[in-house]
Design a protein around this motif. Sequence first.
Motif, PDB file in Angstrom:
ATOM      1  N   ARG A   1       0.830  -1.207   0.000  1.00 35.05           N
ATOM      2  CA  ARG A   1       0.000   0.000   0.000  1.00 35.05           C
ATOM      3  C   ARG A   1       0.862   1.254   0.000  1.00 35.05           C
ATOM      4  O   ARG A   1       0.602   2.202  -0.756  1.00 35.05           O
ATOM      5  CB  ARG A   1      -0.894  -0.017   1.225  1.00 35.05           C
ATOM      6  N   ASP A   2       1.921   1.258   0.810  1.00 31.40           N
ATOM      7  CA  ASP A   2       2.769   2.445   0.905  1.00 31.40           C
ATOM      8  C   ASP A   2       3.506   2.713  -0.410  1.00 31.40           C
ATOM      9  O   ASP A   2       3.709   3.874  -0.780  1.00 31.40           O
ATOM     10  CB  ASP A   2       3.778   2.282   2.047  1.00 31.40           C
TER      11      ASP A   2
ATOM     12  N   VAL B   1       0.919   4.434  -2.520  1.00 28.29           N
ATOM     13  CA  VAL B   1       0.607   5.770  -2.010  1.00 28.29           C
ATOM     14  C   VAL B   1       1.712   6.761  -2.386  1.00 28.29           C
ATOM     15  O   VAL B   1       1.428   7.885  -2.846  1.00 28.29           O
ATOM     16  CB  VAL B   1       0.416   5.718  -0.479  1.00 28.29           C
TER      17      VAL B   1
ATOM     18  N   SER C   1      -4.747   8.551  -1.170  1.00 26.59           N
ATOM     19  CA  SER C   1      -4.777   8.331   0.272  1.00 26.59           C
ATOM     20  C   SER C   1      -4.597   6.851   0.583  1.00 26.59           C
ATOM     21  O   SER C   1      -4.929   5.972  -0.233  1.00 26.59           O
ATOM     22  CB  SER C   1      -6.101   8.818   0.854  1.00 26.59           C
ATOM     23  N   ALA C   2      -4.066   6.569   1.758  1.00 28.85           N
ATOM     24  CA  ALA C   2      -3.835   5.183   2.158  1.00 28.85           C
ATOM     25  C   ALA C   2      -5.146   4.405   2.232  1.00 28.85           C
ATOM     26  O   ALA C   2      -5.200   3.230   1.839  1.00 28.85           O
ATOM     27  CB  ALA C   2      -3.108   5.142   3.502  1.00 28.85           C
TER      28      ALA C   2
ATOM     29  N   GLU D   1      -5.904   1.095  -0.035  1.00 28.79           N
ATOM     30  CA  GLU D   1      -6.205  -0.169   0.634  1.00 28.79           C
ATOM     31  C   GLU D   1      -7.558  -0.706   0.187  1.00 28.79           C
ATOM     32  O   GLU D   1      -7.719  -1.924  -0.029  1.00 28.79           O
ATOM     33  CB  GLU D   1      -6.185   0.036   2.146  1.00 28.79           C
TER      34      GLU D   1
END
Length: 219
Positions: free
Chosen positions: A180-181, A184, A190-191, A195
Amino acid sequence: MIRGRPTASWPLPPEVPPNRPSRPDQPGAPQPARQDPRVPSWEEPYTTERDLSDRLLDMRIVHLGGALDEDLANRGIAQLLLLDRRGRNSIELHLNCPESELDASLALAGTVETVSAPVHVIVHGTLVGPVIAALCAGEERGAHRGASLVLSVPDASAQGTAHQMTVHAEQHERQLARLRDHIVRATGQSADDVEHDLRTGRVLSADDALTYGLLTRLL
């Protein structure tokens, strides 16, 4: 006394005919081997996979196609490290992976980020799952207009004791957070949105991926 050639008193042997090869149309004569007609071809001579890989490496190109598992990721990592040692010119990483494993994808993405040479990632065909982390790690990210990208995560499976399964589940969640990071940082989304897209399996065309921020250009 006149001397001449002696006269043979015995009959001479009959003349032996020359040893000529039999004609093919004669009964019992061996027939020549039949050869299939040769069809001219414009294709280049046969080359092995290793030959093609070496030629691509000479052009600082790494191509990974098929399911991205541990073996394929390790091959790509080794090639990236080799090209990084050869010089600091940019490297092209071409990806066409309709399947990918989480561990292998994160390992490849980590190498793309750590090599000194800039890595330009190009998507061919379909890119599905965690391998998108390797795309996001590239300095430039391109794709052909017919490409498609799928944000998704593989199902987690484990065997063992309750404690072992708990440890595995925690490790899996940490890896999902790393995936996810990566997305991002590359996209600016946005996280929570990333997600959600990963868990629902969002499908993006090349144009959609450009708008989303996964790509920096279309080819």
